[in-house]
Design a protein around this motif. Sequence first.
Motif, PDB file in Angstrom:
ATOM      1  N   GLU A  49       0.832  -1.183   0.000  1.00 61.34           N
ATOM      2  CA  GLU A  49       0.000   0.000   0.000  1.00 61.34           C
ATOM      3  C   GLU A  49       0.876   1.246   0.000  1.00 61.34           C
ATOM      4  O   GLU A  49       2.028   1.236   0.456  1.00 61.34           O
ATOM      5  CB  GLU A  49      -0.889   0.008   1.250  1.00 61.34           C
ATOM      6  CG  GLU A  49      -1.879  -1.147   1.329  1.00 61.34           C
ATOM      7  CD  GLU A  49      -2.943  -1.036   0.264  1.00 61.34           C
ATOM      8  OE1 GLU A  49      -3.319  -2.080  -0.311  1.00 61.34           O
ATOM      9  OE2 GLU A  49      -3.392   0.092  -0.007  1.00 61.34           O
ATOM     10  N   ARG A  50       0.314   2.333  -0.485  1.00 60.11           N
ATOM     11  CA  ARG A  50       1.028   3.608  -0.417  1.00 60.11           C
ATOM     12  C   ARG A  50       1.185   4.006   1.045  1.00 60.11           C
ATOM     13  O   ARG A  50       0.241   3.874   1.833  1.00 60.11           O
ATOM     14  CB  ARG A  50       0.259   4.680  -1.186  1.00 60.11           C
ATOM     15  CG  ARG A  50       1.013   5.986  -1.320  1.00 60.11           C
ATOM     16  CD  ARG A  50       0.348   6.885  -2.353  1.00 60.11           C
ATOM     17  NE  ARG A  50      -1.009   7.225  -1.996  1.00 60.11           N
ATOM     18  CZ  ARG A  50      -1.842   7.908  -2.792  1.00 60.11           C
ATOM     19  NH1 ARG A  50      -1.415   8.288  -3.996  1.00 60.11           N
ATOM     20  NH2 ARG A  50      -3.062   8.190  -2.402  1.00 60.11           N
ATOM     21  N   GLU A  51       2.362   4.482   1.400  1.00 58.30           N
ATOM     22  CA  GLU A  51       2.621   4.808   2.803  1.00 58.30           C
ATOM     23  C   GLU A  51       3.243   6.188   2.952  1.00 58.30           C
ATOM     24  O   GLU A  51       3.882   6.716   2.042  1.00 58.30           O
ATOM     25  CB  GLU A  51       3.565   3.759   3.421  1.00 58.30           C
ATOM     26  CG  GLU A  51       4.946   3.735   2.816  1.00 58.30           C
ATOM     27  CD  GLU A  51       5.878   2.752   3.525  1.00 58.30           C
ATOM     28  OE1 GLU A  51       5.453   2.049   4.450  1.00 58.30           O
ATOM     29  OE2 GLU A  51       7.060   2.709   3.136  1.00 58.30           O
ATOM     30  N   PHE A  52       3.061   6.726   4.122  1.00 55.48           N
ATOM     31  CA  PHE A  52       3.600   8.035   4.476  1.00 55.48           C
ATOM     32  C   PHE A  52       5.108   7.949   4.630  1.00 55.48           C
ATOM     33  O   PHE A  52       5.638   6.983   5.180  1.00 55.48           O
ATOM     34  CB  PHE A  52       2.965   8.496   5.786  1.00 55.48           C
ATOM     35  CG  PHE A  52       3.607   9.705   6.400  1.00 55.48           C
ATOM     36  CD1 PHE A  52       4.397   9.576   7.536  1.00 55.48           C
ATOM     37  CD2 PHE A  52       3.409  10.960   5.850  1.00 55.48           C
ATOM     38  CE1 PHE A  52       4.984  10.682   8.111  1.00 55.48           C
ATOM     39  CE2 PHE A  52       3.992  12.071   6.419  1.00 55.48           C
ATOM     40  CZ  PHE A  52       4.780  11.938   7.556  1.00 55.48           C
ATOM     41  N   VAL A  53       5.787   8.997   4.171  1.00 60.34           N
ATOM     42  CA  VAL A  53       7.232   9.092   4.327  1.00 60.34           C
ATOM     43  C   VAL A  53       7.614  10.294   5.192  1.00 60.34           C
ATOM     44  O   VAL A  53       8.293  10.153   6.198  1.00 60.34           O
ATOM     45  CB  VAL A  53       7.920   9.205   2.954  1.00 60.34           C
ATOM     46  CG1 VAL A  53       9.427   9.397   3.133  1.00 60.34           C
ATOM     47  CG2 VAL A  53       7.630   7.972   2.105  1.00 60.34           C
ATOM     48  N   ALA A  54       7.152  11.483   4.794  1.00 59.51           N
ATOM     49  CA  ALA A  54       7.544  12.691   5.501  1.00 59.51           C
ATOM     50  C   ALA A  54       6.564  13.809   5.158  1.00 59.51           C
ATOM     51  O   ALA A  54       5.887  13.747   4.129  1.00 59.51           O
ATOM     52  CB  ALA A  54       8.961  13.106   5.121  1.00 59.51           C
ATOM     53  N   ALA A  55       6.525  14.830   6.019  1.00 56.35           N
ATOM     54  CA  ALA A  55       5.663  15.973   5.765  1.00 56.35           C
ATOM     55  C   ALA A  55       6.235  17.206   6.435  1.00 56.35           C
ATOM     56  O   ALA A  55       6.971  17.111   7.427  1.00 56.35           O
ATOM     57  CB  ALA A  55       4.245  15.707   6.262  1.00 56.35           C
ATOM     58  N   ALA A  56       5.880  18.361   5.888  1.00 59.65           N
ATOM     59  CA  ALA A  56       6.320  19.630   6.451  1.00 59.65           C
ATOM     60  C   ALA A  56       5.152  20.602   6.454  1.00 59.65           C
ATOM     61  O   ALA A  56       4.340  20.617   5.524  1.00 59.65           O
ATOM     62  CB  ALA A  56       7.470  20.210   5.634  1.00 59.65           C
TER      63      ALA A  56
END
Length: 125
Positions: A43-50
């Motif tokens: 599945e598509r997964e979270f990596v990073a965010a700002a």
Amino acid sequence: VQLQASGGGLVQAGDSVRLSCADSGRTLDRYAIGWFRKAPGKEREFVAAASWDGLATDYADSVKGRFTVSRDDFNNMAYLQMNNLKPEDTALYFCAADRASVRNPTSNQYEYDYWGQGTQVTVSS
């Protein structure tokens, strides 16, 4: 917002790559930015965010200490610096923009409103 991710390629384990996310709509400073990835069969997964100002960031545990998210709103760009890459980082990487959680970036992909087309990163062992 019109996002386009770039910078992927074929690299070796331990190498570094910087992904770029360009906003041709020139309104990126109004949004939080997220990076996600999808590996084959997963599945598509979270990596990073700002956050919109870059002061608040969040990372998946699997990339903490190796990846850094940043943004250059003057040039309508966001970046994902990826160091010490591992074969398990192989995936199609997407950038996304969230107009709601601008101060506290979210890892929830369903809260992101705009998506780029993705850039492939392949890490060989």
